[in-house]
Design an enzyme around this catalytic site. Structure first.
Site, PDB file in Angstrom:
ATOM      1  N   GLY A  81      21.758 -46.946  -3.396  1.00 28.87           N
ATOM      2  CA  GLY A  81      20.374 -47.002  -3.821  1.00 28.87           C
ATOM      3  C   GLY A  81      19.798 -45.615  -3.821  1.00 28.87           C
ATOM      4  O   GLY A  81      20.524 -44.651  -3.661  1.00 28.87           O
ATOM      5  N   SER A  82      18.500 -45.501  -3.997  1.00 25.25           N
ATOM      6  CA  SER A  82      17.871 -44.182  -4.000  1.00 25.25           C
ATOM      7  C   SER A  82      16.393 -44.327  -4.280  1.00 25.25           C
ATOM      8  O   SER A  82      15.927 -45.329  -4.832  1.00 25.25           O
ATOM      9  CB  SER A  82      18.482 -43.260  -5.062  1.00 25.25           C
ATOM     10  OG  SER A  82      19.858 -43.066  -4.850  1.00 25.25           O
ATOM     11  N   ASN A  83      15.638 -43.292  -3.915  1.00 26.57           N
ATOM     12  CA  ASN A  83      14.257 -43.125  -4.340  1.00 26.57           C
ATOM     13  C   ASN A  83      14.131 -41.774  -5.012  1.00 26.57           C
ATOM     14  O   ASN A  83      14.843 -40.826  -4.663  1.00 26.57           O
ATOM     15  CB  ASN A  83      13.289 -43.132  -3.147  1.00 26.57           C
ATOM     16  CG  ASN A  83      13.445 -44.338  -2.252  1.00 26.57           C
ATOM     17  OD1 ASN A  83      13.420 -45.461  -2.719  1.00 26.57           O
ATOM     18  ND2 ASN A  83      13.591 -44.109  -0.960  1.00 26.57           N
TER      19      ASN A  83
END
Length: 814
Positions: free
Chosen positions: A248-250
């Site tokens: 995932g990531s932001n």
């Protein structure tokens, strides 16, 4: 004496002052200004590079050409992480069974474990088919550019130079010192690695299912098995997306209207594994006049994947788009390897591969496996997704990344882009982004979002025409994955005139957005990078529109909106770099902000809850803990661990935990309001109390007392919280036998970049540190910094590099 690699005869790196004296007669100064570097004429196969390391072991590689740049980078990487790349290359060369045994397992890059023998069969099929060789033979952009080829040639040579100088038996990393599987690498090895990276969200996810596919055996009554019955629902997690892949990531791209100085800013926060082949490595790469880029790469990749140059910064988040489609084949009764296509009979082809396996006595034996293929792709056996090879139907797997060796060139072109428009053009030209979104901002104050990747050309009209039978219809409804009719040519993938190759969506069909204020993404679909301008009307295969956003997505948007409105408790409006750093590590738990008070009320009025097993759980000790919790996942936060277990169970209750449902007209603020009348919500709180008690964890234990990483026997407490909690600084853990939580994935390379009149100013922290070698001084240093919410000042200019007190310099020539 000092050798050309900047070492004395004892092999120690010299400090800068001593090196400057020792190399006074060299043709190039140890730390030359970028605008005065003399061109070095190299013969065929020659390399010359300067590797300058600043604090925390970050290499700044300076060279006059791309081959030499790769040489310096490969050498520096080998110094810190040789074992990681050597292990990856054993995998992609289908040799795990040979060295580690056929039945042993290794951690899959995307979570879980893979059996060595199955892995070897999968990768041997790629090697035997000559897939990578065929792609290497193609001209750019279908094959690598000459610049990329030079970069890879140098990287392999630099890695081998370090291995040759050091010797396998003297490697500083005890994990692979003297190992038979450590050897000089080839350019072909590296291209196999890049091909592996392209397949992560497609073929690699289904590795077991592709290896397990074989014609169905007759049942005892002499018949062939039938398709699986169609259930009422299907768990979408059986197909790849950010959660099921463990990635995932932001990211924020902030334009001039969102920053104090009117120039662009970027926040990068990829959530990647802390160990293994998908660790990031931090570096700064410079060829004067051609390239000056700083950031991180994945193991073995000589281009920066997330980072910044003088006028552009960017990051990535895992995309919701599917990079593959299965095709449902109609089989000829009694002949499960014969299928119908446009009314004609077609016979499957076979590929038999052979690998070497180490037996218990140390001898090697040959193991064979046969793959079956239709013209649409290899056969798949995936009962979890209802796709089985039976007497009536079979499923072929078509991977849009199966012809993608463009990934390196795509990122290399991005490294050299000067603004968001040039970045968009780089992605559109190469179309090699395999499975991520891109978010960026430039010095001119423009922000950019795009899902400009490799996606099968499957339109919504395609779905209406070609997803017809019960199992494909359920899969499309529940997971959004098209399983197409494989009996008709009009259901094959289409093509676009602007696509780099047939069968994939062209750039004009891909969602992208440029704005002067901001864009964000936290692994939800392309629909809402900025609520003021939703992106709509794109093919369903790319993701959902007007659908519930995750708590992490909503928190990211609210953090930006709160800063611009000046309602987040920080000074003024719009972002400064320091405020961006603060927002990143505030450890807000959005589910707690939304639901904690209602949960406390529930707790107080329900002192005892009847659990599903018929027993009662006493909730009274939990009430004051939750009431006093600071709604964060800081090291000293008390109650976050209790909330973590509660919310994980609460979100899974029948019908969901919310009273107020999702409203597509208010996607950032809905759903909300805890349904305290739902009996399973109270039971979820009881489960949390019981779970912590059984793990001997106090209900009011601080996050930092239980969650941490042990490095060389030292427990380093780690702040942050889980995806289910809606925590931006996401940390995913495994529970250890001592009932502590060890981070295995989550915030990995965190970078905040601000453009100024004087150039880029960047701060970062590599949460697991630069080296995977336990003997390295850079094995745990940044992990301690992350624990303390400290950041590294990234040195980008020649003056910054030269002034670092920790500077060491290595001159490399060959």
């Amino acid at each position: 004496m000092v050798g050309r690699d900047g070492r004395n005869r004892g092999g120690r790196l010299l400090p800068l002052a001593a090196l400057l004296l020792a190399t006074a007669c060299e043709p190039r100064a140890a730390t030359p200004p970028a605008d005065t570097v003399a061109t070095v004429k190299l013969g065929a196969g020659s390399f010359s590079a300067t590797v300058r390391r600043t604090a925390h072991g970050i290499p700044h590689v300076l060279a006059d050409d791309f081959a030499s740049l790769g040489y310096g980078y490969g050498y520096a990487f080998a110094q810190d992480n040789l074992c990681e790349l050597a292990d990856v290359l054993v995998t992609v060369n289908a040799q795990r069974s040979r060295y580690f045994g056929p039945d042993a397992t290794y951690p899959a890059p995307l979570g879980g474990d893979l059996v060595n023998l199955k892995s070897d069969f999968f990768y041997q099929s790629i090697v035997d088919a000559g897939t990578v060789d065929a792609l290497l033979a193609k001209p750019a952009p279908l094959g690598p550019s000459q610049d990329a080829r030079e970069l890879v040639r140098g990287y392999a040579a630099g890695f081998n130079r370090y291995l040759r100088d050091t010797g396998v038996n003297a490697l500083p990393d005890p994990r692979c010192r003297g190992a038979a599987w450590v050897r000089p690498i080839t350019e072909h090895d590296l291209y196999l690695r890049y091909y592996q990276l392209s397949l992560f969200a497609s073929s690699s996810f289904f590795l077991d299912a592709l290896v397990d596919a074989k014609p169905p055996a007759l049942l005892p009554d002499g018949s062939l098995p039938l398709p699986l019955p169609v259930p009422a629902s299907l768990d979408r997690n059986v197909f790849p997306h950010s959660e099921s892949m463990g990635l995932g990531s932001n990211a924020f791209g902030l334009g001039g209207q969102a920053t104090r100085n009117g120039k662009g800013m970027v926040l990068a926060n990829p959530h990647f594994p802390w160990e293994g082949s998908e660790r990031f490595y931090q570096a700064h790469l410079t060829v004067p006049g051609k390239l000056n880029v700083s950031g991180v790469s994945l193991v073995g990749v000589p281009a920066i994947l997330i980072g910044h140059n003088e006028t552009l910064a960017w990051s990535h988040t895992v995309s919701t788009a599917y990079r593959f489609t299965p095709f449902e084949l109609k089989l000829v009764p009694g002949s499960p390897t014969t299928y119908l296509f446009d009314g004609q009979l077609r016979q499957m082809t076979t590929q038999t591969v052979t690998v070497q396996a180490r037996e218990a006595d140390g001898s090697l034996s040959s193991r064979q496996h046969t793959f079956y293929r239709s013209h649409l792709g290899p056969m798949l056996e995936y009962p979890a997704g209802l796709m089985t090879w039976n007497g009536l139907t079979g499923y072929a797997f078509a991977d849009a990344n199966a012809s993608n060796l463009r990934v390196l060139d795509t990122f290399f072109a991005m490294d050299r882009a000067t603004n968001v428009e040039e970045l968009r053009q780089a992605q559109a030209t190469w179309q090699g982004i395999p499975w991520v979104n891109t978010l960026a901002a430039d010095a001119q104050g423009r922000s950019y979002y795009a899902d400009m990747g490799v996606v099968p050309h499957v339109t919504n009209a395609h779905l209406a025409r070609c997803v017809l039978s019960p199992i494909p219809l359920l899969i499309l409804q529940q997971a959004g994955l098209p399983v197409l009719d494989g009996s008709r040519s009009d259901c094959a993938w289409g093509t676009d005139a602007d696509a780099v190759e047939p069968g994939i969506l062209g750039p004009s069909r891909m969602p992208h957005l440029t704005r002067d204020d901001y864009v964000t993404n936290s692994n939800d679909s392309y629909w809402l990078p900025n609520p003021a301008q939703p992106l709509t009307g794109f093919p369903r295969i790319l993701g959902e529109e007007k659908s519930v956003r995750s708590l992490r997505t909503r928190l990211g948007l609210k953090m930006v909106q709160g800063r611009l409105a000046g309602t987040d408790g920080l000074e003024g409006q719009r972002f400064t770099l320091e405020q961006l750093q603060t927002v990143m590590l505030n450890n807000r738990t959005y589910s707690g902000e939304l639901l904690r008070d209602a949960a406390v009320s529930l707790c107080r009025r329900t002192p005892f809850v009847l659990m599903a097993d018929g027993t009662f759980e006493d909730l009274r000790p939990a009430c004051p803990v939750l009431a006093q919790w600071d709604l964060k996942g800081n090291l000293d936060s008390r109650g976050e661990l209790l909330w973590r277990v509660f919310i994980l169970n609460a979100v899974a209750v029948t019908g969901g935990p919310y009273l107020l449902p999702f409203n597509p007209e208010d996607p950032v603020n809905t759903p909300r309001v805890l349904n305290t009348l739902h009996p399973q919500v109270a039971q979820a709180l009881g489960t949390a109390v019981r779970t912590l008690r059984e793990r001997s964890i106090a209900l009011d234990a601080t996050t930092g007392s239980v969650q941490g990483k042990r490095k060389n026997g030292v427990f380093i407490p780690i702040h942050g919280c889980s995806h289910s909690e809606g925590c931006f600084n996401q940390i995913s853990n495994r529970l250890l036998p001592d009932n502590t939580y060890e981070p295995v994935l989550g915030s990995s390379f965190i970078m905040a970049v601000s453009f100024t009149d004087a150039g880029p100013v960047a701060k970062s922290v590599l949460t697991y540190s630069q080296s995977s070698n336990p003997a390295s001084p850079w094995y745990a240093d940044q992990t301690v910094m992350f624990s303390q919410k400290q950041w590294v000042d990234l040195r980008y200019t020649e003056a910054d590099i030269a002034s670092d007190p920790a500077l060491t310099v290595t001159q490399l020539q060959e």
